[in-house]
Design a protein around this motif. Structure first.
Motif, mmCIF file in Angstrom:
data_model
loop_
_atom_site.group_PDB
_atom_site.id
_atom_site.type_symbol
_atom_site.label_atom_id
_atom_site.label_comp_id
_atom_site.label_asym_id
_atom_site.label_seq_id
_atom_site.Cartn_x
_atom_site.Cartn_y
_atom_site.Cartn_z
ATOM 1 N N GLU A 83 0.820 -1.211 0.000
ATOM 2 C CA GLU A 83 0.000 0.000 0.000
ATOM 3 C C GLU A 83 0.858 1.266 0.000
ATOM 4 O O GLU A 83 0.534 2.252 -0.653
ATOM 5 C CB GLU A 83 -0.908 -0.007 1.228
ATOM 6 C CG GLU A 83 -1.890 1.137 1.287
ATOM 7 C CD GLU A 83 -2.779 1.042 2.513
ATOM 8 O OE1 GLU A 83 -2.923 2.076 3.196
ATOM 9 O OE2 GLU A 83 -3.306 -0.040 2.779
ATOM 10 N N VAL A 84 1.983 1.211 0.700
ATOM 11 C CA VAL A 84 2.824 2.393 0.859
ATOM 12 C C VAL A 84 3.832 2.552 -0.274
ATOM 13 O O VAL A 84 4.018 3.649 -0.809
ATOM 14 C CB VAL A 84 3.562 2.342 2.215
ATOM 15 C CG1 VAL A 84 4.556 3.481 2.345
ATOM 16 C CG2 VAL A 84 2.568 2.363 3.363
ATOM 17 N N VAL A 85 4.500 1.469 -0.663
ATOM 18 C CA VAL A 85 5.633 1.575 -1.587
ATOM 19 C C VAL A 85 5.224 1.496 -3.055
ATOM 20 O O VAL A 85 5.789 2.209 -3.884
ATOM 21 C CB VAL A 85 6.703 0.504 -1.254
ATOM 22 C CG1 VAL A 85 7.839 0.543 -2.260
ATOM 23 C CG2 VAL A 85 7.238 0.718 0.160
ATOM 24 N N THR A 103 3.360 -12.364 -10.410
ATOM 25 C CA THR A 103 3.266 -12.884 -9.054
ATOM 26 C C THR A 103 2.435 -14.149 -8.999
ATOM 27 O O THR A 103 1.558 -14.350 -9.843
ATOM 28 C CB THR A 103 2.675 -11.833 -8.082
ATOM 29 O OG1 THR A 103 2.711 -12.353 -6.751
ATOM 30 C CG2 THR A 103 1.253 -11.460 -8.454
ATOM 31 N N ARG A 104 2.727 -14.970 -8.015
ATOM 32 C CA ARG A 104 1.916 -16.150 -7.734
ATOM 33 C C ARG A 104 1.032 -15.900 -6.517
ATOM 34 O O ARG A 104 0.251 -16.751 -6.134
ATOM 35 C CB ARG A 104 2.829 -17.338 -7.442
ATOM 36 C CG ARG A 104 3.628 -17.774 -8.654
ATOM 37 C CD ARG A 104 4.552 -18.899 -8.314
ATOM 38 N NE ARG A 104 3.777 -20.083 -7.928
ATOM 39 C CZ ARG A 104 4.328 -21.173 -7.447
ATOM 40 N NH1 ARG A 104 5.624 -21.254 -7.274
ATOM 41 N NH2 ARG A 104 3.587 -22.202 -7.121
ATOM 42 N N LEU A 108 -1.486 -10.503 -3.196
ATOM 43 C CA LEU A 108 -0.847 -9.358 -3.847
ATOM 44 C C LEU A 108 -1.685 -8.887 -5.031
ATOM 45 O O LEU A 108 -1.846 -7.684 -5.245
ATOM 46 C CB LEU A 108 0.575 -9.710 -4.288
ATOM 47 C CG LEU A 108 1.349 -8.613 -5.003
ATOM 48 C CD1 LEU A 108 1.450 -7.346 -4.156
ATOM 49 C CD2 LEU A 108 2.736 -9.106 -5.387
ATOM 50 N N VAL A 109 -2.246 -9.824 -5.786
ATOM 51 C CA VAL A 109 -3.114 -9.458 -6.911
ATOM 52 C C VAL A 109 -4.271 -8.601 -6.406
ATOM 53 O O VAL A 109 -4.566 -7.542 -6.967
ATOM 54 C CB VAL A 109 -3.637 -10.707 -7.649
ATOM 55 C CG1 VAL A 109 -4.722 -10.342 -8.662
ATOM 56 C CG2 VAL A 109 -2.491 -11.443 -8.332
ATOM 57 N N HIS A 110 -4.915 -9.026 -5.328
ATOM 58 C CA HIS A 110 -6.045 -8.264 -4.782
ATOM 59 C C HIS A 110 -5.612 -6.874 -4.307
ATOM 60 O O HIS A 110 -6.307 -5.890 -4.557
ATOM 61 C CB HIS A 110 -6.715 -9.032 -3.649
ATOM 62 C CG HIS A 110 -7.370 -10.298 -4.098
ATOM 63 N ND1 HIS A 110 -8.415 -10.331 -4.998
ATOM 64 C CD2 HIS A 110 -7.109 -11.588 -3.793
ATOM 65 C CE1 HIS A 110 -8.779 -11.577 -5.225
ATOM 66 N NE2 HIS A 110 -7.994 -12.365 -4.502
ATOM 67 N N LYS A 111 -4.477 -6.795 -3.637
ATOM 68 C CA LYS A 111 -3.982 -5.500 -3.174
ATOM 69 C C LYS A 111 -3.697 -4.569 -4.350
ATOM 70 O O LYS A 111 -4.021 -3.378 -4.312
ATOM 71 C CB LYS A 111 -2.713 -5.669 -2.345
ATOM 72 C CG LYS A 111 -2.951 -6.232 -0.966
ATOM 73 C CD LYS A 111 -1.635 -6.368 -0.230
ATOM 74 C CE LYS A 111 -1.831 -6.922 1.163
ATOM 75 N NZ LYS A 111 -0.576 -6.925 1.933
ATOM 76 N N GLY A 116 -5.705 -0.011 -8.732
ATOM 77 C CA GLY A 116 -5.960 0.277 -10.137
ATOM 78 C C GLY A 116 -5.240 -0.618 -11.138
ATOM 79 O O GLY A 116 -5.330 -0.401 -12.340
ATOM 80 N N TRP A 117 -4.512 -1.619 -10.651
ATOM 81 C CA TRP A 117 -3.851 -2.568 -11.548
ATOM 82 C C TRP A 117 -4.917 -3.504 -12.121
ATOM 83 O O TRP A 117 -5.957 -3.728 -11.513
ATOM 84 C CB TRP A 117 -2.826 -3.391 -10.790
ATOM 85 C CG TRP A 117 -1.616 -2.653 -10.313
ATOM 86 C CD1 TRP A 117 -1.586 -1.623 -9.414
ATOM 87 C CD2 TRP A 117 -0.276 -2.909 -10.674
ATOM 88 N NE1 TRP A 117 -0.292 -1.221 -9.200
ATOM 89 C CE2 TRP A 117 0.534 -2.004 -9.958
ATOM 90 C CE3 TRP A 117 0.335 -3.819 -11.516
ATOM 91 C CZ2 TRP A 117 1.918 -1.975 -10.072
ATOM 92 C CZ3 TRP A 117 1.715 -3.795 -11.632
ATOM 93 C CH2 TRP A 117 2.490 -2.883 -10.928
ATOM 94 N N THR A 118 -4.632 -4.060 -13.306
ATOM 95 C CA THR A 118 -5.552 -5.018 -13.913
ATOM 96 C C THR A 118 -4.825 -6.335 -14.175
ATOM 97 O O THR A 118 -3.623 -6.352 -14.433
ATOM 98 C CB THR A 118 -6.114 -4.499 -15.251
ATOM 99 O OG1 THR A 118 -5.030 -4.232 -16.142
ATOM 100 C CG2 THR A 118 -6.936 -3.243 -15.047
ATOM 101 N N LEU A 119 -5.593 -7.410 -14.096
ATOM 102 C CA LEU A 119 -5.056 -8.722 -14.452
ATOM 103 C C LEU A 119 -4.998 -8.766 -15.972
ATOM 104 O O LEU A 119 -6.021 -8.627 -16.649
ATOM 105 C CB LEU A 119 -5.950 -9.831 -13.901
ATOM 106 C CG LEU A 119 -5.490 -11.249 -14.153
ATOM 107 C CD1 LEU A 119 -4.121 -11.493 -13.511
ATOM 108 C CD2 LEU A 119 -6.504 -12.245 -13.604
#
Length: 129
Positions: A83-85, A103-104, A108-111, A116-119
């Motif tokens: 959240e911070v970095v 990532t596996r 982390l995907v949910h965070k 605003g990241w997308t799969l």
């Protein structure tokens, strides 16, 4: 505070945890040293102490520039470093067209999706040997 890092023994030990079997995104074919070769290394410091490290690798493509977060490790009790970095990393890479991470880790995907990241794709592997 974030500073340029170096691949000393302490950094090597921290990054090794990021490349363990639980987090490896190469199906066991990758190598930490090869992955970090040519990467820009950064240390995240709090009160003068390194609490996290990350490595970025820039790739120029035909239609733009992509920066990969090729390694990240660390922790600080009571602080969500994602959240911070990660927003700082996005700001740091603002002149690029894309920021990418493999990532596996579902958490982390949910965070990242909350930021605003997308799969973008799935990776499928079949072991031949």
């Amino acid at each position: 505070m974030i500073e340029r890092g170096e691949l000393d023994d302490a950094a090597r030990a921290a990054y090794a945890r990021a490349f363990d079997a639980k987090r490896d995104t190469t199906g066991g074919l990758g190598d930490m040293d090869v992955c970090l070769a040519g990467a820009m290394l950064f240390d995240v410091k709090v009160d003068g102490r390194i609490v996290a490290r990350y490595a970025l690798k820039q790739v120029k493509r035909d239609h733009g520039t992509e920066v990969f977060i090729v390694g990240a490790a660390g922790g600080l009790p009571g602080v969500d470093l994602v959240e911070v970095v990660v927003p700082y990393i996005a700001q740091q890479c603002a002149t690029a067209d894309r920021l990418t991470i493999n990532t596996r880790r579902r958490g982390l995907v949910h965070k990242l999706q909350k930021q605003g990241w997308t799969l973008d794709s799935y990776v499928m592997r079949k072991k031949l040997k």
